[in-house]
Design an enzyme around this catalytic site. Structure first.
Site, PDB file in Angstrom:
ATOM      1  N   LYS A  38     -20.836 -12.307  19.203  1.00 20.40           N
ATOM      2  CA  LYS A  38     -19.640 -12.049  18.409  1.00 20.40           C
ATOM      3  C   LYS A  38     -18.432 -12.901  18.812  1.00 20.40           C
ATOM      4  O   LYS A  38     -17.740 -13.460  17.974  1.00 20.40           O
ATOM      5  CB  LYS A  38     -19.299 -10.554  18.458  1.00 20.40           C
ATOM      6  CG  LYS A  38     -20.317  -9.675  17.738  1.00 20.40           C
ATOM      7  CD  LYS A  38     -19.977  -8.201  17.818  1.00 20.40           C
ATOM      8  CE  LYS A  38     -18.765  -7.844  16.994  1.00 20.40           C
ATOM      9  NZ  LYS A  38     -18.955  -8.064  15.537  1.00 20.40           N
ATOM     10  N   ASP A  41     -18.923 -16.442  17.712  1.00 19.04           N
ATOM     11  CA  ASP A  41     -18.623 -16.582  16.289  1.00 19.04           C
ATOM     12  C   ASP A  41     -17.120 -16.726  16.050  1.00 19.04           C
ATOM     13  O   ASP A  41     -16.677 -17.535  15.227  1.00 19.04           O
ATOM     14  CB  ASP A  41     -19.139 -15.366  15.513  1.00 19.04           C
ATOM     15  CG  ASP A  41     -20.650 -15.288  15.462  1.00 19.04           C
ATOM     16  OD1 ASP A  41     -21.316 -16.286  15.799  1.00 19.04           O
ATOM     17  OD2 ASP A  41     -21.174 -14.217  15.086  1.00 19.04           O
ATOM     18  N   GLY A 251     -17.731 -10.026  10.057  1.00 22.95           N
ATOM     19  CA  GLY A 251     -16.728  -9.272  10.808  1.00 22.95           C
ATOM     20  C   GLY A 251     -16.056 -10.115  11.875  1.00 22.95           C
ATOM     21  O   GLY A 251     -14.845  -9.991  12.113  1.00 22.95           O
ATOM     22  N   ASP A 252     -16.834 -10.990  12.508  1.00 25.18           N
ATOM     23  CA  ASP A 252     -16.268 -11.878  13.534  1.00 25.18           C
ATOM     24  C   ASP A 252     -15.316 -12.888  12.897  1.00 25.18           C
ATOM     25  O   ASP A 252     -14.274 -13.227  13.471  1.00 25.18           O
ATOM     26  CB  ASP A 252     -17.393 -12.604  14.276  1.00 25.18           C
ATOM     27  CG  ASP A 252     -18.434 -11.645  14.811  1.00 25.18           C
ATOM     28  OD1 ASP A 252     -18.052 -10.548  15.249  1.00 25.18           O
ATOM     29  OD2 ASP A 252     -19.632 -11.986  14.781  1.00 25.18           O
ATOM     30  N   SER A 253     -15.679 -13.365  11.710  1.00 25.38           N
ATOM     31  CA  SER A 253     -14.801 -14.277  10.992  1.00 25.38           C
ATOM     32  C   SER A 253     -13.499 -13.587  10.616  1.00 25.38           C
ATOM     33  O   SER A 253     -12.429 -14.211  10.629  1.00 25.38           O
ATOM     34  CB  SER A 253     -15.497 -14.802   9.731  1.00 25.38           C
ATOM     35  OG  SER A 253     -16.619 -15.587  10.063  1.00 25.38           O
TER      36      SER A 253
END
Length: 311
Positions: A38, A41, A251-253
């Site tokens: 995560k 990312d 979600g990480d973006s």
């Protein structure tokens, strides 16, 4: 400098097949390997946005070498700690006929106590940290207390902290009072101990968490966007409808988009809009956290921002 910390990095081996057939040979149409985890990312997307950052965490073995090499070739600064175990490999299978996506996530290598302390000492010596993002699962051998420890260290040297994890890791890490957390609805439900269905329920739960001393709570809600709750605000940013190609890393973006907004001098509402545009840009592309700048710019004005009435 912005730092990301990924304690359980991964190689994401992504495979495309026409369809999955049980008890039969499934021929691979295409396959690629992406650097994953995560926090990794987040670093990838921040680099796409032109935000200087450095990825920290554990890598080991051949897979760890490949992961770091992939990141270096993408222009991402790294300062990983080498461990005796090997970095895990996750398997992601995409079915072309159905459009479905199946994930097989490995546990990861066992981290020895001295290897953990080597990372802690590195965190204690971070140079001018502006913001530190701590994300993801924990490999075997590490207690969730590590999240609270890291948060307390970096807050003590003047950095803002973002925590994005789940379950006991999130619950324990929150004891260190991170500035920002970003659970999704299911993670927030587990944190609260009850299923959250309506927007009113989600908002109320996020508010109760914020009042425990968390400055900003971001709750990702899939196609319904992201809810943001802080001391003075309750608002929801909703993305436009798009065709979903991939959900890995969205979600990480979103975390990267929010950090990008804040570090670019935008207010929190504008940063929230950036978060939703970045997360949505990722689902347009195959692979892990492949948010592209042109997609992000195109989506940004199409995100709708709405104030939420008191829950």
């Amino acid at each position: 400098m912005i730092y990301t910390i990924t304690l359980n990095t991964a190689l994401d081996r992504t495979i495309w097949v026409q369809s999955m057939r049980k008890d039969d040979c499934n021929r691979i149409e295409n396959e690629k390997v992406f650097a994953g985890g995560k926090g990794v990312d987040v670093s990838k997307v921040l680099t796409t946005f032109g935000i200087s950052n450095k990825a920290l965490g554990f890598v080991g073995g051949f897979a760890g070498e490949e992961l770091e090499g992939l990141l270096i070739n993408q222009g991402i600064a790294c300062d990983f700690n080498r461990i005796s175990g090997g970095t895990r490999t996750n398997i992601i299978i995409n079915e072309l006929d159905s459009g479905s996506q199946t994930l097989f996530n490995a546990k990861g290598p066992e981290i020895k106590s001295f290897e953990l302390m080597q990372l802690i000492h590195k965190v204690e010596k971070l140079e001018k940290p502006e913001m530190v993002i701590i994300s993801g699962s924990l490999p075997p051998g590490i207690n969730p207390e590590i999240y609270r420890k890291i948060i307390e260290i970096v807050k003590g040297i003047g950095a803002k902290t973002v925590l994005d994890t789940d379950g006991d890791n999130l619950r324990t890490g929150m004891l260190g009072l991170p500035d920002i957390i970003k659970p999704n609805v299911h993670e927030l439900s587990r944190l609260i101990g009850k299923e959250l269905i309506t927007l009113k329920d989600i908002t109320s739960a996020a508010r109760s968490i914020q009042e425990e001393g968390i400055e900003t709570v971001l709750v990702s809600m899939g196609a319904k966007g992201i809810l943001m709750v802080d001391e003075t605000t309750q608002c929801q940013a909703i993305p436009p409808k798009v065709e979903v190609v991939n959900t890995i890393g969205a979600g990480d973006s979103a975390v990267a988009g929010f950090v990008y907004g804040l570090t670019s001098g935008k207010n929190k509402n504008q940063a929230l809009t950036c978060a939703v545009a970045a997360g949505t840009a990722t689902i347009l592309r195959p692979g892990t956290a492949l948010c592209q700048m042109d997609d992000f710019i195109n989506l940004l004005p199409r995100v709708t921002l709405t104030d939420i009435l008191e829950a």
